[in-house]
Write a protein that holds these residues in place. Structure first.
Motif, PDB file in Angstrom:
ATOM      1  N   ARG A  93       0.815  -1.218   0.000  1.00  0.00           N
ATOM      2  CA  ARG A  93       0.000   0.000   0.000  1.00  0.00           C
ATOM      3  C   ARG A  93       0.847   1.266   0.000  1.00  0.00           C
ATOM      4  O   ARG A  93       0.475   2.276  -0.609  1.00  0.00           O
ATOM      5  CB  ARG A  93      -0.945  -0.005   1.202  1.00  0.00           C
ATOM      6  N   ALA A  94       1.966   1.234   0.665  1.00  0.00           N
ATOM      7  CA  ALA A  94       2.843   2.410   0.683  1.00  0.00           C
ATOM      8  C   ALA A  94       3.380   2.704  -0.711  1.00  0.00           C
ATOM      9  O   ALA A  94       3.536   3.868  -1.102  1.00  0.00           O
ATOM     10  CB  ALA A  94       3.989   2.196   1.672  1.00  0.00           C
ATOM     11  N   VAL A  95       3.660   1.656  -1.474  1.00  0.00           N
ATOM     12  CA  VAL A  95       4.161   1.831  -2.838  1.00  0.00           C
ATOM     13  C   VAL A  95       3.095   2.462  -3.730  1.00  0.00           C
ATOM     14  O   VAL A  95       3.400   3.305  -4.590  1.00  0.00           O
ATOM     15  CB  VAL A  95       4.637   0.479  -3.419  1.00  0.00           C
ATOM     16  N   LYS A  96       1.835   2.088  -3.521  1.00  0.00           N
ATOM     17  CA  LYS A  96       0.759   2.628  -4.351  1.00  0.00           C
ATOM     18  C   LYS A  96       0.650   4.143  -4.226  1.00  0.00           C
ATOM     19  O   LYS A  96       0.192   4.821  -5.153  1.00  0.00           O
ATOM     20  CB  LYS A  96      -0.569   1.968  -3.979  1.00  0.00           C
ATOM     21  N   GLN A  97       1.055   4.683  -3.086  1.00  0.00           N
ATOM     22  CA  GLN A  97       1.058   6.136  -2.904  1.00  0.00           C
ATOM     23  C   GLN A  97       2.088   6.824  -3.800  1.00  0.00           C
ATOM     24  O   GLN A  97       2.008   8.026  -4.027  1.00  0.00           O
ATOM     25  CB  GLN A  97       1.360   6.474  -1.434  1.00  0.00           C
ATOM     26  N   ARG A  98       3.031   6.053  -4.320  1.00  0.00           N
ATOM     27  CA  ARG A  98       4.135   6.617  -5.118  1.00  0.00           C
ATOM     28  C   ARG A  98       3.994   6.302  -6.603  1.00  0.00           C
ATOM     29  O   ARG A  98       4.917   6.524  -7.373  1.00  0.00           O
ATOM     30  CB  ARG A  98       5.462   6.057  -4.589  1.00  0.00           C
ATOM     31  N   VAL A  99       2.826   5.785  -6.989  1.00  0.00           N
ATOM     32  CA  VAL A  99       2.600   5.345  -8.361  1.00  0.00           C
ATOM     33  C   VAL A  99       1.418   6.094  -8.956  1.00  0.00           C
ATOM     34  O   VAL A  99       0.422   6.353  -8.277  1.00  0.00           O
ATOM     35  CB  VAL A  99       2.335   3.821  -8.397  1.00  0.00           C
TER      36      VAL A  99
END
Length: 326
Positions: A93-99
């Motif tokens: 989920r943290a990665v989705k904030q950066r995509v």
């Protein structure tokens, strides 16, 4: 022509960290009334996309391009293999904030305005109102929708090109490090394609990593650092354009008439075929054209020796007997 899969060690980008990594990724669907038919969309797909590069995934319709992209985004779950996004397993989920993500056919609530859909997107990312007030006008200006008439118009009144541009703006709302674009130029007129291409180039200048699917090869050739060709779920080529197409900048010509004794000093690999003299130009094209005028010969065609990406693409698919779907 043989497959041109370039080892990662030969890629200049390989010195940068990989932001997309897939290893033997597989995806198959069950179809039919009894779900007794198996359709394989991805076969052992292995690739890397490096920080700051623009990567183009090419393939005919039904090749598995969208399936690969949706798998990377966590929308579709793979049947086998593994993948990492920004160094983390898929679904983080943290990665989705950066995509950021622009789907092939973005659908928005028709009665929202351009400004309101960006506000809604900002709310999903919990972007503070103070940041929104600066970010939204910047994005509207970037995609050419800053004029009050466009940003206040309901989306049901937007053209295809305008919807694509507002879709691009929402994909960039969270200032992503990695941007996925699924057929971003599909269905656009030449002006719309130019505008989207310029936006991608501006993102590239900002150092963002861009991964996009496309079958408009002329645009891909202008903006991509590396490309891969996917056919029937299988990666068949991957590399930079120079790796795949070659670096020669020479020209080949087809000439009608002329003095062969003079031409042999101007052309390498000269041959007479189908009623024309053909060969590789020695020296500059301008010098050859000037000598043709003196001889009264006629220039029939002049083209670069290096094949276009479209020619290479077709050669690769035809060599594997790939049929094109409509």
């Amino acid at each position: 022509m043989e497959s041109a899969i370039v080892p990662l060690s030969q890629s200049p980008a390989a010195e940068r960290p990989a932001v997309v990594e897939t290893y033997e990724l597989q995806k198959a669907y069950r179809t039919g009334f009894w779900l007794n038919q198996k359709v394989v969309s991805l076969k052992n797909c292995t690739l890397r996309v490096f920080e700051g590069e623009t990567f183009g995934l090419l393939g005919p319709n039904g090749a598995g391009k969208t399936t690969l992209l949706k798998t990377l985004l966590g929308i579709v779950r793979p049947n086998g293999g593994r993948a990492l996004l920004l160094g983390q397993p898929l679904g983080n989920r943290a990665v989705k904030q950066r995509v950021g993500y622009l789907p092939e056919n973005p659908y928005f609530y028709d009665y929202l305005t351009g400004w309101e859909i960006l506000q809604f997107t900002a709310g999903l990312f919990r972007i503070p109102r103070s940041v929104q007030r600066q970010r939204i006008p910047e994005l509207l200006d970037m995609v050419g929708l800053a004029q009050s008439a466009a940003r206040k118009k309901q989306l049901r009144q937007y053209s295809k090109g305008m919807l694509q541009r507002i879709g691009m703006a929402q994909a960039l709302m969270n200032d992503p490090e990695l941007v996925f674009l699924d057929e971003p130029m599909s269905g656009l007129d030449p002006m719309g394609r130019y505008q989207i291409r310029e936006i991608i180039l501006s993102l590239k200048a900002q150092g963002k990593t861009i991964f996009f699917n496309s079958h408009i090869l002329s645009d891909v050739e202008l903006i991509c650092d590396r490309v891969a060709i996917l056919a029937q779920g299988e990666l068949i080529c991957i590399g930079s354009l120079d790796n795949l197409l070659g670096t020669t900048e020479g020209y080949r010509v087809k000439i009608k008439g002329g003095n062969p004794d003079v031409l042999k000093n101007r052309l390498a690999e000269m041959e007479f075929r189908d009623g024309y003299w053909q060969g590789q130009i020695l020296g500059s094209p301008q010098d050859l054209i000037a000598s043709l005028e003196l001889m009264g010969a006629q220039l029939i065609s002049l083209q670069q020796s290096r094949p276009s990406l479209e020619e290479f693409f077709l050669q690769q698919l035809e060599a594997r007997g790939v049929r094109f779907s409509s």
